[in-house]
Motif scaffolding. Structure first.
Motif, PDB file in Angstrom:
ATOM      1  N   GLU A  56       0.891  -5.359  -0.003  1.00 34.08           N
ATOM      2  CA  GLU A  56      -0.465  -4.876  -1.022  1.00 34.08           C
ATOM      3  C   GLU A  56      -1.564  -4.422  -0.132  1.00 34.08           C
ATOM      4  O   GLU A  56      -2.225  -3.727  -0.935  1.00 34.08           O
ATOM      5  N   MET A  57      -2.177  -5.352   0.819  1.00 32.55           N
ATOM      6  CA  MET A  57      -3.123  -5.000   1.770  1.00 32.55           C
ATOM      7  C   MET A  57      -2.988  -3.468   2.191  1.00 32.55           C
ATOM      8  O   MET A  57      -3.827  -2.918   2.112  1.00 32.55           O
ATOM      9  N   ALA A  58      -1.761  -3.202   2.402  1.00 29.36           N
ATOM     10  CA  ALA A  58      -1.346  -2.005   3.300  1.00 29.36           C
ATOM     11  C   ALA A  58      -1.754  -0.738   1.846  1.00 29.36           C
ATOM     12  O   ALA A  58      -2.184   0.492   2.367  1.00 29.36           O
ATOM     13  N   MET A  59      -1.235  -0.954   0.894  1.00 24.62           N
ATOM     14  CA  MET A  59      -1.258   0.085  -0.360  1.00 24.62           C
ATOM     15  C   MET A  59      -2.587  -0.017  -0.606  1.00 24.62           C
ATOM     16  O   MET A  59      -3.141   1.140  -0.926  1.00 24.62           O
ATOM     17  N   SER A  60      -3.606  -0.878  -0.577  1.00 22.48           N
ATOM     18  CA  SER A  60      -4.886  -0.853  -0.902  1.00 22.48           C
ATOM     19  C   SER A  60      -5.608   0.090   0.224  1.00 22.48           C
ATOM     20  O   SER A  60      -6.439   0.562  -0.082  1.00 22.48           O
ATOM     21  N   LEU A  61      -5.366  -0.104   1.595  1.00 21.09           N
ATOM     22  CA  LEU A  61      -5.456   0.566   2.571  1.00 21.09           C
ATOM     23  C   LEU A  61      -5.163   2.376   2.347  1.00 21.09           C
ATOM     24  O   LEU A  61      -6.153   3.004   2.676  1.00 21.09           O
ATOM     25  N   PHE A  76      -8.973 -14.013  -1.365  1.00 19.94           N
ATOM     26  CA  PHE A  76      -9.111 -14.923  -2.519  1.00 19.94           C
ATOM     27  C   PHE A  76      -9.013 -14.125  -3.722  1.00 19.94           C
ATOM     28  O   PHE A  76      -8.422 -14.444  -4.976  1.00 19.94           O
ATOM     29  N   VAL A  77     -10.070 -12.928  -3.820  1.00 20.25           N
ATOM     30  CA  VAL A  77     -10.276 -12.300  -4.858  1.00 20.25           C
ATOM     31  C   VAL A  77      -8.976 -11.428  -5.157  1.00 20.25           C
ATOM     32  O   VAL A  77      -8.567 -11.363  -6.338  1.00 20.25           O
ATOM     33  N   MET A  78      -8.319 -10.922  -4.122  1.00 22.94           N
ATOM     34  CA  MET A  78      -7.024 -10.098  -4.604  1.00 22.94           C
ATOM     35  C   MET A  78      -6.069 -10.936  -4.946  1.00 22.94           C
ATOM     36  O   MET A  78      -5.137 -10.754  -5.946  1.00 22.94           O
ATOM     37  N   LEU A  79      -5.855 -12.047  -4.474  1.00 20.76           N
ATOM     38  CA  LEU A  79      -4.736 -13.131  -4.962  1.00 20.76           C
ATOM     39  C   LEU A  79      -5.051 -13.604  -6.360  1.00 20.76           C
ATOM     40  O   LEU A  79      -4.201 -13.754  -7.145  1.00 20.76           O
ATOM     41  N   LYS A  80      -6.366 -13.840  -6.676  1.00 19.68           N
ATOM     42  CA  LYS A  80      -6.606 -14.193  -8.035  1.00 19.68           C
ATOM     43  C   LYS A  80      -6.378 -13.111  -8.956  1.00 19.68           C
ATOM     44  O   LYS A  80      -5.825 -13.325 -10.152  1.00 19.68           O
ATOM     45  N   ASN A  81      -6.728 -11.881  -8.638  1.00 17.45           N
ATOM     46  CA  ASN A  81      -6.304 -10.622  -9.549  1.00 17.45           C
ATOM     47  C   ASN A  81      -4.912 -10.721  -9.758  1.00 17.45           C
ATOM     48  O   ASN A  81      -4.319 -10.196 -10.771  1.00 17.45           O
TER      49      ASN A  81
END
Length: 355
Positions: free
Chosen positions: A180-185, A339-344
């Motif tokens: 997910e972080m890679a997709m955000s990147l 933290f924000v990404m996991l909460k979302n």
């Protein structure tokens, strides 16, 4: 008598074929907010100082041209047959996750990522100049502040790129989150805009401002409680982060580095010195004297100060992780964005389940 200026659309300052829209270039050249700010400044600047107006117009055209050049590179979100073989977004994400060589990753990244970063830096500098211009021609303080805030928000996109790369390469976290972080990147590289960062940038900026207003007592944790009390009132997500995560040793150490403006190692050394000398606490201006080296414990509200101090903490954290040394292995910004990404993500799952 106060002069009145007619508001003119930004589009009138460029030929129709020069003004790129997001769908034309991939990169979001100017958001609607940024276009609105330019529309408010340019007519007044043309009346007040035609030389500076021409210089700014030229800079804006350069940004348009740079975006057009970057647009000619293959999209990172589509399948392409390249000279080195076929590239898909999925393959690119896998490559980012599997690449674990230590050292700088610049030459491992797509050309579009490097070019886009240069575009963003140029745009940040342009809007920084715009805020100074607006102040010099005596536009409303509220408008000047809006432009400064927009400049800082763009700076956080640079920070986000570091954070995403850090997590993509972190084998200690869940593979799904790394993907997910890679997709955000990829989305950040493609558009040079990021919704997560746009949402949390005001929070980080408020925390930075709150930090500067405090006078923490070095050698103790006095000041942290004040920061918490101030910040908890500012944003629900930050309040949840503090309540749920500050008990984590790495996060509390990262918070100390953020608050005190010196490294974990310097904080530890300073505490040892003060204990030995029987001194309970000292002020900011005494830190360099006790450590025996000049350290910058405070910084202004300039976006360059924030980014400079962030990158110092980032590099220290990466070094500790690489050499397995004590202290925080990530920055406070790393922890908060995760933290924000996991909460979302959790909210999206709950919303989907509710349907």
């Amino acid at each position: 008598m106060e002069q009145q200026f007619e508001e003119v659309s930004l589009s009138e300052f460029f030929d129709n074929n020069q003004l790129l829209e997001p769908e034309d270039s991939g990169i979001i050249v100017f958001t609607e907010k940024q276009k609105s700010l330019l529309d408010k400044v340019l007519p007044s600047l043309k009346e007040a100082d035609h030389v500076k107006y021409d210089a700014l117009k030229s800079r804006l055209q350069d940004l348009q041209s740079l975006a057009a050049s970057i647009a000619r590179f293959p999209s990172l979100l589509e399948r392409h047959a390249l000279s080195t073989g076929e590239r898909t977004p999925s393959a690119l994400i896998d490559s980012l996750i599997q690449h674990q060589n230590e050292g700088d990753s610049t030459l491992q990244l797509p050309s579009k990522a490097a070019l886009g970063k240069s575009f963003l830096i140029t745009k940040i500098h342009t809007f920084s100049s715009l805020s100074k211009i607006a102040r010099n021609i005596n536009l409303d303080d509220s408008l000047v502040q809006e432009i400064s805030t927009e400049t800082v928000t763009m700076m956080y996109s640079l920070l986000a790129e570091d954070v995403y790369l850090n997590y993509v390469c972190d084998r200690t976290i869940d593979t799904e989150l790394r993907q997910e972080m890679a997709m955000s990147l990829l989305l950040l590289w493609e558009h040079r805009a990021d919704q997560t960062i746009a949402d949390i940038a005001p929070v980080l900026q408020l925390i930075w401002q709150a930090r500067r207003k405090l006078a923490p007592a070095f050698g103790t944790m006095m000041g942290t409680s004040e920061l918490l009390l101030i910040s908890i009132q500012m944003d629900d997500m930050w309040a949840h982060f503090i309540k749920e995560k500050l008990g984590d040793n790495g996060i509390s150490q990262a918070m100390e580095e953020f608050l005190f403006g010196i490294s974990y190692e310097q904080i530890d050394q300073l505490r040892s010195i003060l204990r030995t000398k029987g001194i309970m606490a000292i002020g900011r201006d005494e830190v360099s004297k006790f450590l025996g080296v000049h350290v910058k414990t405070d910084a202004g509200l300039d976006y360059r100060d924030f980014y400079s101090m962030y990158t110092l903490r980032r590099d220290n954290a990466r070094a500790r992780a690489r050499m397995n040394l004590p202290g925080p292995k990530k920055t406070l910004e790393d922890y908060f964005i995760q933290f924000v990404m996991l909460k979302n993500k959790e909210k999206q799952k709950n919303d989907a389940f509710a349907k």
